[in-house]
Design an enzyme around this catalytic site. Structure first.
Site, short mmCIF file in Angstrom:
data_model
loop_
_atom_site.label_atom_id
_atom_site.label_comp_id
_atom_site.label_asym_id
_atom_site.label_seq_id
_atom_site.Cartn_x
_atom_site.Cartn_y
_atom_site.Cartn_z
N CYS A 100 -61.42 -17.31 -26.88
CA CYS A 100 -61.91 -18.51 -27.58
C CYS A 100 -62.82 -19.28 -26.63
CB CYS A 100 -60.72 -19.38 -28.00
SG CYS A 100 -61.20 -20.95 -28.72
N CYS A 175 -52.36 11.04 0.79
CA CYS A 175 -53.62 11.24 1.54
C CYS A 175 -54.53 10.03 1.36
CB CYS A 175 -54.35 12.49 1.03
SG CYS A 175 -53.39 14.01 1.13
N ASP A 552 -57.05 -1.86 -40.59
CA ASP A 552 -57.87 -2.78 -41.37
C ASP A 552 -58.54 -1.95 -42.46
OD1 ASP A 552 -59.52 -5.13 -42.00
OD2 ASP A 552 -61.14 -3.94 -41.10
#
Length: 857
Positions: A100, A175, A552
């Protein structure tokens, strides 16, 4: 109500009921809904809900947003005033985690509070922070401050002293740790970051590249400086003789062993073994020295101690066999691990290094690094496209498999976008460059995949922590075994020293440590090759645990391109109805509004003179035409205004029952007419959802703002398990939370920023990327580059396979260690067998993980 709002000077600013402000173009002032929205005048996305009061996912660590009477403008004052009087040092950062514009304001206030900061401006839309400070020392505080506020920050232009190196020879996470520890004590090195999984090392140093390469060589590894594009700067390769040394060492051991049975003097066999130890052991002993110096206990230390100890107690054959088997095992591990790193290198090979530039009537070949935005490049049939751009002349078919994973060529013509790394199949093209080489889609994909492979999954982080505790404990235990029993008179020094040395070899946790990262790198590489970006091991593990997926509807399950299917004028003509609808919807970015506008314009109708435009969140729009307020919206809008629907009500019910969306046009007094719009299911939807059920997804859920009738119709066509209808943007978040409260691990699939709150609330966010969509790449945890839902079952299958292989590797490594540990004390575990079990286990673990590269749809 806030006292004032702020916004760019070329915008009118409208306050919502909560006192938040949004900047909108003067031509179409739309009232902001939800929280604050900072939109640029040409903004193509309508953000109906930019804030969420819900908790973010744990990974994002988003802090509570600070309330303010004024939101951050999307246009920086530093951009408005290029001749600013600010004379300090400027720096630009990329900020992640803002959901926001009030987050942007929080960051601005935090940075401005620092000493010697002249200006700080956050552009929420581009997620960029620009800072001007009176000195470089002041900038050093910025990153720390922003991270304390709960956001991730990185300089946009990396420090030129930071260089990337490719490191060969690392076959275990220890390593990488040894190299890091070594450079942490080096005075010329400011920062170091070594990633075992990708074989890369990032260094900020003041000394020369040759010095760094030399230091890495001392540790027993080979470093090569990489260019900005990730390619080796060196062109000449040094001849490697290590393979020949290993062969020679093996022959010496064989001669000594055979000689011991054929009457050869024992001293000669011992000399042959000693020479073999020196030849094969020089490299690990050298690496062990620098590892101990930097405070690391890696496998070079353990193996060197075992070999030297064996020689001291007279076990020359055992010592020679230890270093020889270790050398062979290391070589095999390196070779196997390189297979897992090839996914990135193959992606890098897609980016061509040169492009043909059109200069007047001539063609000039230039390195892609020197090509600027706006220049015209010419691409011949069969060539790879060197840079992202827009076709200005020519038609062709383009193979976009490197970007999207889809091998079927896509037809392209004037105005279409093409991507770097894709292949021009047929016609000759002239393309105007739209992105620099570092900003192309393929570059971003490579960057995202590299970042993902460098991130540790929760399992890997746990194992690394376990190994860091396990190794020192077993090392001390081995020393105790060597010293304590002989002192207590429980055996000879030689006997217990041998057992202690075998225990030292068992202390090496190589197979265990390597079990997770190799599997994750392989899986992420496989996914990238198939057009799916998984942003890290954490999300790979999450995908494997998902049982419920919510989608959706618009733009995800459906095409997102609805069509006008029915027009019913009531009190005015059809033409007049379309003119009013065009006027009302012209400034909206909602897909249905765009459909109506496009339909009306195609029919040749003109918009009327409108003013005082306003968006009514989740319900519709309004505007004043000729002094009267007109509305376009859903049934709920007109019911709340108590406008009688009359005889149109049964017809509305029938249209909605057919799965169509109804847009009602009317005034405060009457209904003028109805326009019905319908969306179509994606061709791949049904197959993809069936595929998800086959790979073990229990519930497939649809989330939509459409009415019950439309949702029911689409859910039947798509064959979803359940659906939630008539949802406002914030209701999608509630739906996700409801599913989670029912005990489901939920993934959310959406089309990017519009579904950001729901994507953030879910356990796993999956975005429909659409090739090159920057927003989707930044928003979600997983991105489907081709918008192809059929890739989802493969992703879930791959994730579950990866989890299974990780578990197999861990259990196998632990069981081998336990067996070896148990066999030490009866004296059944010889030194060479201990080495063989350790390196053999590591190789088996790697080969098992490599199976993930071959997982197919």
């Amino acid at each position: 109500m806030a006292d004032k709002c702020c916004g760019p000077t070329n915008s009118e600013v409208v306050q919502d009921k909560q006192g938040c402000c949004s900047s909108q173009p003067k031509a179409a002032p739309i009232e902001a809904s939800g929280c604050c929205s900072s939109g640029a005048p040409n903004n193509q996305e309508e953000i109906t809900s930019c804030c969420s009061n819900e908790e973010d996912k744990p990974e994002s660590h988003t802090p509570k947003k600070e309330e303010s009477s004024c939101c951050a403008s999307s246009v920086s004052p530093m951009e408005h005033n290029p001749k600013s009087s600010l004379t300090g040092e400027a720096m630009e950062y990329s900020v992640k985690g803002m959901d926001c514009p009030s987050c942007a304001l929080t960051i601005e206030k935090g940075v401005r509070s620092l000493d010697n900061i002249q200006e700080a401006k956050v552009n929420y839309n581009t997620a960029k922070l620009k800072v001007v400070a009176s000195g470089k020392g002041s900038l050093d505080q910025v990153e720390n401050t922003v991270e304390k506020l709960g956001y991730k920050i990185a300089p946009v232009h990396q420090n030129k002293k930071i260089k990337m190196y490719d490191v060969e020879g690392m076959d275990c996470g220890s390593c990488a740790k040894s190299i890091e520890n070594h450079f942490n004590h080096h005075p010329a090195v400011k920062s170091v970051n070594v990633h075992f999984s990708t074989g890369k090392m990032k260094l900020e140093h003041d000394n020369s590249v040759e010095d760094i390469v030399s230091e890495v060589s001392k540790l027993g590894y080979r470093a090569t400086l990489l260019s900005n594009k990730g390619q080796p700067v060196e062109t000449k390769k040094r001849k490697r003789a290590y393979g020949g040394i290993t062969t020679l060492s093996g022959l010496l051991i064989a001669f000594g062993f055979i000689g011991s049975f054929s009457g050869l003097a024992p001293i000669i066999s011992t000399i042959l073994y000693a020479v073999a130890i020196v030849i094969s052991g020089a490299k690990p002993v050298k690496s062990a020295f620098f590892a101990i110096k930097s405070g690391s206990l890696d496998m070079n230390v353990l193996m060197s101690a075992a070999a030297i100890g064996a020689a001291i107690i007279g076990e020359w054959f055992e010592g020679a066999t230890v270093v020889w088997l270790f050398a062979i095992g290391t070589a095999l591990q390196n070779r196997s691990i390189e297979q897992t790193r090839k996914s990135i290198r193959n992606l890098m090979d897609l980016a061509t290094s040169e492009a043909w530039i059109k200069a007047g009537s001539e063609l000039v070949k230039k390195p892609v690094d020197e090509v600027r935005i706006g220049e015209v490049i010419v691409i011949k049939p069969g060539d790879r496209i060197p840079l992202d751009g827009e076709i200005i002349r020519g038609e062709t078919s383009v193979n976009q498999a490197p970007i999207t994973g889809e091998s079927i060529p896509v037809d392209k013509m004037n105005g279409d976008t093409v991507y770097a790394g894709t292949i021009n199949e047929s016609g000759s093209l002239e393309v105007k460059v739209t992105k620099l080489v570092e900003d192309t889609t393929i570059s971003k994909i490579i960057h995202l995949v590299e970042e993902a492979q460098e991130q540790k999954a929760p399992t890997q982080a746990f194992i690394d922590k376990f190994a860091s505790i396990y190794t020192p404990i077993v090392f001390l235990l081995a020393l105790s075994v060597i010293v304590i029993p002989p002192l207590l008179g429980l055996g000879t020094w030689g006997e217990w020293t041998y057992k202690g040395l075998a225990l030292l070899v068992v202390a090496c946790p190589c197979a265990l440590v390597i079990s997770t990262p190799v599997a994750i790198v392989s899986a992420i590489g496989n996914a990238a090759k198939n057009g799916v970006l998984i942003k890290g091991g954490t999300f790979l593990e999450s995908a494997g645990a998902i049982k419920t997926i919510a989608f959706d509807k618009t733009g995800t399950l459906t095409e997102g391109k609805p069509k006008v299917s029915e027009i019913t004028p009531l009190t005015i003509s059809e033409g007049e109805l379309l003119s009013v609808a065009l006027t009302l919807e012209e400034y909206s970015t909602h897909p249905i509004a765009k459909t109506i506008v496009g339909y009306a314009k195609d029919k040749g109708f003109q918009a009327k003179d409108g003013e005082l435009y306003k968006s009514i969140a989740g319900k519709g729009v309004q505007a004043t035409i000729n002094g009267e307020i007109y509305f376009a919206g859903n049934l709920k809008l007109f019911e709340e205004m108590n406008i009688p629907l009359g005889e149109i009500n049964p017809e509305l019910t029938e249209i909605q029952g057919q799965g169509k969306t109804v847009v009602i046009i009317g005034t405060q007094k009457e209904i003028l007419g109805v326009i019905a719009v319908s969306d179509t299911i994606r061709p791949t939807t049904v197959k993809a959802l069936d595929g998800l059920k086959q790979v073990g997804i229990n519930q497939v859920v649809m989330l939509t703002g459409d009415n019950e009738g439309t949702a029911k119709m689409i859910s039947k066509e798509a064959n979803v398990t359940r659906y939630f209808a008539e949802l406002l943007p914030e209701d999608k978040v509630k739906a996700i939370k409801q599913l989670q409260s029912e005990g489901h691990k939920v993934a959310m699939v959406g089309d990017g920023i519009n579904d950001a709150p729901a994507l953030a609330t879910s356990d796993l966010g999956i975005a429909m990327g659409g090739a090159g969509t920057d927003t989707a790449m930044e928003t979600a945890d997983i991105v489907l580059m081709a918008d192809n839902l059929e890739k989802l079952p493969h992703t879930i299958k791959l994730s579950r396979k990866a989890l299974a292989i990780i578990k197999q590797n861990i259990w196998f490594s632990v069981i081998v260690k336990l067996i070896a540990f148990i066999l030490v004390f009866p004296g059944w575990l010889t030194l060479w067998l201990a080495v063989l079990s350790d390196t053999g286990a590591a190789i088996i673990v790697i080969l098992n993980a490599l199976r993930l590269l071959k997982v197919r749809d």
